[in-house]
Design a protein around this motif. Structure first.
Motif, mmCIF file in Angstrom:
data_model
loop_
_atom_site.group_PDB
_atom_site.id
_atom_site.type_symbol
_atom_site.label_atom_id
_atom_site.label_comp_id
_atom_site.label_asym_id
_atom_site.label_seq_id
_atom_site.Cartn_x
_atom_site.Cartn_y
_atom_site.Cartn_z
ATOM 1 N N THR A 187 0.844 -1.203 0.000
ATOM 2 C CA THR A 187 0.000 0.000 0.000
ATOM 3 C C THR A 187 0.877 1.249 0.000
ATOM 4 N N MET B 242 1.520 4.140 -3.009
ATOM 5 C CA MET B 242 1.337 5.565 -2.763
ATOM 6 C C MET B 242 2.597 6.349 -3.132
ATOM 7 N N THR C 219 -4.983 7.505 0.758
ATOM 8 C CA THR C 219 -4.450 6.145 0.884
ATOM 9 C C THR C 219 -4.725 5.555 2.261
#
Length: 188
Positions: A57, A61, A142
């Protein structure tokens, strides 16, 4: 919802033992608490392990941010098994509007997403521009629910905590929640 000093100190004390020096075991007398054996340190290790498990993740980003700005990830030590309290990255930008400067001629902005609680921080020592706001927007998209720690709280010293990179009496809330990488931005 406003972040409070008490809330942040509760998080810090959950992951860092009070009054225990971060020495190697050989330097700790028998029957004295050893930093790495504390429940708080075990929680910090667990948070770093979660950070490694969820690294994709963060990587996605910073790839999006890196498509817009010259970026360097500072989280490789986390991937290598380090006990880090946050993901960290740094953005380089020119100090002036002249030709594209070399890396040594650039100021920087760092940003961090804590693994210890729903917090992030942007440490910007450059001229005001749109980059800080763009990074904050990307972090909040995010990591929904994450909030920035205000400087009047983040810069507060936690007097009874020691950690890698900060001796007892020198660790700030920012350093505890983001690591000593918080201090790595280059001066303008």
């Amino acid at each position: 919802m406003r972040i409070t000093r008490s809330e942040l100190l509760d998080v810090v004390y959950r992951f860092y033992p009070r009054g225990v020096r971060n020495f190697e075991r050989i330097h700790v007398p028998p029957n004295e608490p050893f930093y790495d054996d504390t429940e708080e340190h075990r929680r910090l290790v667990d948070a770093a392990n979660r950070g490694r498990a969820e690294y994709l993740t963060w990587k996605a980003m910073i790839r999006r941010v890196g498509d817009r700005y010259s970026l360097q990830s500072e989280s490789l030590s986390l991937l290598a098994g380090g006990v880090e309290p946050a993901y960290s990255a740094r953005i380089y930008r020119p100090k002036d509007s002249g030709p594209v400067p070399s890396l040594s001629e650039r100021a920087s902005l760092s940003f961090h997403v804590s693994l210890l609680g729903p917090y992030y921080g942007i440490h910007d020592r450059g001229e005001p521009d749109e980059i800080s706001a763009a990074v904050a927007e990307e972090i909040e998209a995010t990591y929904p629910g994450y909030r920035p720690i205000p400087p009047e709280l983040g810069n507060e010293v936690v007097p009874d905590v020691e950690m890698d990179g900060a001796l007892m009496g020198n660790a700030t809330i920012y350093v505890c929640l983001f690591s000593d990488k918080w201090t790595w931005v280059d001066p303008v």
